[in-house]
Scaffold this motif. Structure first.
Motif, PDB file in Angstrom:
ATOM      1  N   LEU A  23       0.828  -1.210   0.000  1.00 38.25           N
ATOM      2  CA  LEU A  23       0.000   0.000   0.000  1.00 38.25           C
ATOM      3  C   LEU A  23       0.862   1.259   0.000  1.00 38.25           C
ATOM      4  CD1 LEU A  23      -2.900  -0.984   2.412  1.00 38.25           C
ATOM      5  CD2 LEU A  23      -2.993  -0.688  -0.070  1.00 38.25           C
ATOM      6  N   ASP A  24       1.961   1.219   0.736  1.00 39.54           N
ATOM      7  CA  ASP A  24       2.885   2.355   0.717  1.00 39.54           C
ATOM      8  C   ASP A  24       3.427   2.579  -0.690  1.00 39.54           C
ATOM      9  OD1 ASP A  24       2.562   2.873   3.400  1.00 39.54           O
ATOM     10  OD2 ASP A  24       4.435   1.906   4.004  1.00 39.54           O
ATOM     11  N   ARG A  25       3.780   1.498  -1.359  1.00 38.21           N
ATOM     12  CA  ARG A  25       4.350   1.602  -2.702  1.00 38.21           C
ATOM     13  C   ARG A  25       3.335   2.157  -3.692  1.00 38.21           C
ATOM     14  NH1 ARG A  25       8.544   1.003  -2.656  1.00 38.21           N
ATOM     15  NH2 ARG A  25       9.237  -1.106  -2.869  1.00 38.21           N
ATOM     16  N   ILE A  26       2.144   1.569  -3.738  1.00 40.45           N
ATOM     17  CA  ILE A  26       1.178   2.018  -4.748  1.00 40.45           C
ATOM     18  C   ILE A  26       0.519   3.330  -4.368  1.00 40.45           C
ATOM     19  CG2 ILE A  26       0.766  -0.296  -5.666  1.00 40.45           C
ATOM     20  CD1 ILE A  26      -1.861  -0.356  -4.150  1.00 40.45           C
ATOM     21  N   GLY A  27       0.636   3.713  -3.095  1.00 41.09           N
ATOM     22  CA  GLY A  27       0.094   4.992  -2.666  1.00 41.09           C
ATOM     23  C   GLY A  27       1.038   6.151  -2.929  1.00 41.09           C
ATOM     24  N   GLY A  93       1.380  -5.126 -13.218  1.00 35.62           N
ATOM     25  CA  GLY A  93       1.367  -3.668 -13.246  1.00 35.62           C
ATOM     26  C   GLY A  93       0.127  -3.136 -13.930  1.00 35.62           C
ATOM     27  N   ARG A  94      -0.273  -3.797 -15.019  1.00 31.63           N
ATOM     28  CA  ARG A  94      -1.493  -3.387 -15.735  1.00 31.63           C
ATOM     29  C   ARG A  94      -2.732  -3.552 -14.864  1.00 31.63           C
ATOM     30  NH1 ARG A  94      -1.110  -1.424 -20.152  1.00 31.63           N
ATOM     31  NH2 ARG A  94       0.643  -1.678 -21.541  1.00 31.63           N
ATOM     32  N   SER A  95      -2.695  -4.521 -13.952  1.00 35.33           N
ATOM     33  CA  SER A  95      -3.853  -4.734 -13.080  1.00 35.33           C
ATOM     34  C   SER A  95      -4.056  -3.578 -12.106  1.00 35.33           C
ATOM     35  CB  SER A  95      -3.721  -6.063 -12.321  1.00 35.33           C
ATOM     36  OG  SER A  95      -2.742  -5.972 -11.305  1.00 35.33           O
ATOM     37  N   LEU A  96      -3.063  -2.713 -11.973  1.00 32.28           N
ATOM     38  CA  LEU A  96      -3.181  -1.529 -11.102  1.00 32.28           C
ATOM     39  C   LEU A  96      -3.881  -0.365 -11.791  1.00 32.28           C
ATOM     40  CD1 LEU A  96       0.142  -0.931  -9.134  1.00 32.28           C
ATOM     41  CD2 LEU A  96      -2.173  -1.035  -8.237  1.00 32.28           C
ATOM     42  N   ILE A  97      -3.969  -0.404 -13.109  1.00 39.24           N
ATOM     43  CA  ILE A  97      -4.541   0.727 -13.842  1.00 39.24           C
ATOM     44  C   ILE A  97      -5.976   1.003 -13.391  1.00 39.24           C
ATOM     45  CG2 ILE A  97      -5.255   1.562 -16.112  1.00 39.24           C
ATOM     46  CD1 ILE A  97      -2.790   0.044 -17.240  1.00 39.24           C
ATOM     47  N   GLY A  98      -6.789  -0.028 -13.271  1.00 39.40           N
ATOM     48  CA  GLY A  98      -8.183   0.157 -12.855  1.00 39.40           C
ATOM     49  C   GLY A  98      -8.306   0.830 -11.498  1.00 39.40           C
ATOM     50  N   PRO A  99      -7.669   0.281 -10.462  1.00 39.27           N
ATOM     51  CA  PRO A  99      -7.762   0.928  -9.139  1.00 39.27           C
ATOM     52  C   PRO A  99      -7.200   2.350  -9.124  1.00 39.27           C
ATOM     53  CG  PRO A  99      -6.978  -1.321  -8.898  1.00 39.27           C
ATOM     54  CD  PRO A  99      -7.016  -1.030 -10.375  1.00 39.27           C
ATOM     55  N   THR A 101      -6.995   4.419 -11.676  1.00 31.96           N
ATOM     56  CA  THR A 101      -7.911   5.263 -12.436  1.00 31.96           C
ATOM     57  C   THR A 101      -9.126   5.623 -11.586  1.00 31.96           C
ATOM     58  OG1 THR A 101      -7.163   4.336 -14.533  1.00 31.96           O
ATOM     59  CG2 THR A 101      -9.325   5.397 -14.530  1.00 31.96           C
ATOM     60  N   ALA A 102      -9.607   4.655 -10.807  1.00 35.17           N
ATOM     61  CA  ALA A 102     -10.753   4.927  -9.928  1.00 35.17           C
ATOM     62  C   ALA A 102     -10.400   6.008  -8.908  1.00 35.17           C
ATOM     63  CB  ALA A 102     -11.196   3.647  -9.222  1.00 35.17           C
ATOM     64  N   VAL A 103      -9.222   5.928  -8.329  1.00 36.76           N
ATOM     65  CA  VAL A 103      -8.793   6.947  -7.352  1.00 36.76           C
ATOM     66  C   VAL A 103      -8.612   8.292  -8.051  1.00 36.76           C
ATOM     67  CG1 VAL A 103      -6.928   7.640  -5.797  1.00 36.76           C
ATOM     68  CG2 VAL A 103      -7.767   5.286  -5.766  1.00 36.76           C
ATOM     69  N   SER A 104      -8.030   8.273  -9.227  1.00 35.20           N
ATOM     70  CA  SER A 104      -7.844   9.512  -9.990  1.00 35.20           C
ATOM     71  C   SER A 104      -9.186  10.143 -10.347  1.00 35.20           C
ATOM     72  CB  SER A 104      -7.046   9.199 -11.266  1.00 35.20           C
ATOM     73  OG  SER A 104      -6.927  10.332 -12.070  1.00 35.20           O
ATOM     74  N   ASP A 105     -10.132   9.325 -10.784  1.00 40.27           N
ATOM     75  CA  ASP A 105     -11.470   9.834 -11.101  1.00 40.27           C
ATOM     76  C   ASP A 105     -12.146  10.418  -9.860  1.00 40.27           C
ATOM     77  OD1 ASP A 105     -11.093   9.024 -13.713  1.00 40.27           O
ATOM     78  OD2 ASP A 105     -12.388   7.238 -13.536  1.00 40.27           O
ATOM     79  N   TRP A 106     -11.978   9.735  -8.730  1.00 44.23           N
ATOM     80  CA  TRP A 106     -12.548  10.224  -7.470  1.00 44.23           C
ATOM     81  C   TRP A 106     -11.954  11.597  -7.133  1.00 44.23           C
ATOM     82  CZ3 TRP A 106     -10.733  11.893  -2.832  1.00 44.23           C
ATOM     83  CH2 TRP A 106     -11.682  12.026  -1.804  1.00 44.23           C
ATOM     84  N   GLU A 109     -13.412  14.235  -9.352  1.00 46.06           N
ATOM     85  CA  GLU A 109     -14.811  14.501  -8.999  1.00 46.06           C
ATOM     86  C   GLU A 109     -14.931  15.359  -7.745  1.00 46.06           C
ATOM     87  OE1 GLU A 109     -18.702  11.939  -7.544  1.00 46.06           O
ATOM     88  OE2 GLU A 109     -17.218  10.962  -8.817  1.00 46.06           O
ATOM     89  N   HIS A 110     -13.983  15.214  -6.818  1.00 44.99           N
ATOM     90  CA  HIS A 110     -14.103  15.873  -5.516  1.00 44.99           C
ATOM     91  C   HIS A 110     -13.131  17.032  -5.288  1.00 44.99           C
ATOM     92  CE1 HIS A 110     -16.135  12.013  -4.887  1.00 44.99           C
ATOM     93  NE2 HIS A 110     -16.902  12.714  -4.082  1.00 44.99           N
ATOM     94  N   ILE A 111     -12.336  17.395  -6.292  1.00 44.41           N
ATOM     95  CA  ILE A 111     -11.318  18.437  -6.094  1.00 44.41           C
ATOM     96  C   ILE A 111     -11.928  19.764  -5.640  1.00 44.41           C
ATOM     97  CG2 ILE A 111     -11.236  19.065  -8.552  1.00 44.41           C
ATOM     98  CD1 ILE A 111      -8.310  19.182  -6.045  1.00 44.41           C
ATOM     99  N   ASN A 112     -13.048  20.158  -6.233  1.00 41.90           N
ATOM    100  CA  ASN A 112     -13.652  21.436  -5.845  1.00 41.90           C
ATOM    101  C   ASN A 112     -14.163  21.404  -4.405  1.00 41.90           C
ATOM    102  OD1 ASN A 112     -13.115  22.687  -8.312  1.00 41.90           O
ATOM    103  ND2 ASN A 112     -15.006  21.916  -9.212  1.00 41.90           N
TER     104      ASN A 112
END
Length: 125
Positions: A23-27, A93-99, A101-106, A109-112
């Motif tokens: 989690l530290d690495r991918i975070g 590594g490709r299996s990380l793209i979905g998660p 992308t979900a965090v990036s989309d979140w 969506e919530h930046i403002n």
């Protein structure tokens, strides 16, 4: 918990849990940005660095080495002058793209709402 060199699921909130290392690495922001940048295919170091922006070459090199060690990307060196090095995601590594992308989309969506909350908090401090 490690048994025969293999991590078993443990208590994520235990400081000694191996999952926390992952989690530290991918975070890490540079890990997330490198993986997302590589989602469309292999890139050379300069293409990665320029695409990510504002990352020091030393920091990016360290990040890429850790990702290679973790089995999330490959590094291929071509015997050319000057040497050409290309980075690409492994299937893991490709299996990380979905998660990611979900965090990036979140975040998008919530930046403002987050910046508004930060401003209100700072005004009250």
């Amino acid at each position: 918990m490690v048994t025969n060199g293999t991590y078993e699921r443990g208590d994520l909130f235990d400081p000694n849990c191996g999952t926390r290392l992952i989690l530290d690495r991918i975070g890490d922001k540079w890990t997330a940005l490198a993986v997302l940048r590589l989602q469309h295919g292999p890139l050379r170091f300069t293409e990665l660095r320029d695409g990510i922006g504002s990352v020091a070459p030393k920091v990016l090199t360290q990040t890429l080495r850790r990702l290679e060690r973790d089995g999330l990307l490959t590094r291929e060196v071509f015997a050319e002058v000057p040497p050409r090095v290309v980075y690409d995601l492994t299937p893991m590594g490709r299996s990380l793209i979905g998660p990611l992308t979900a965090v990036s989309d979140w975040a998008e969506e919530h930046i403002n709402a987050i910046t508004t909350a930060q401003g209100q908090y700072d005004a009250g401090s």
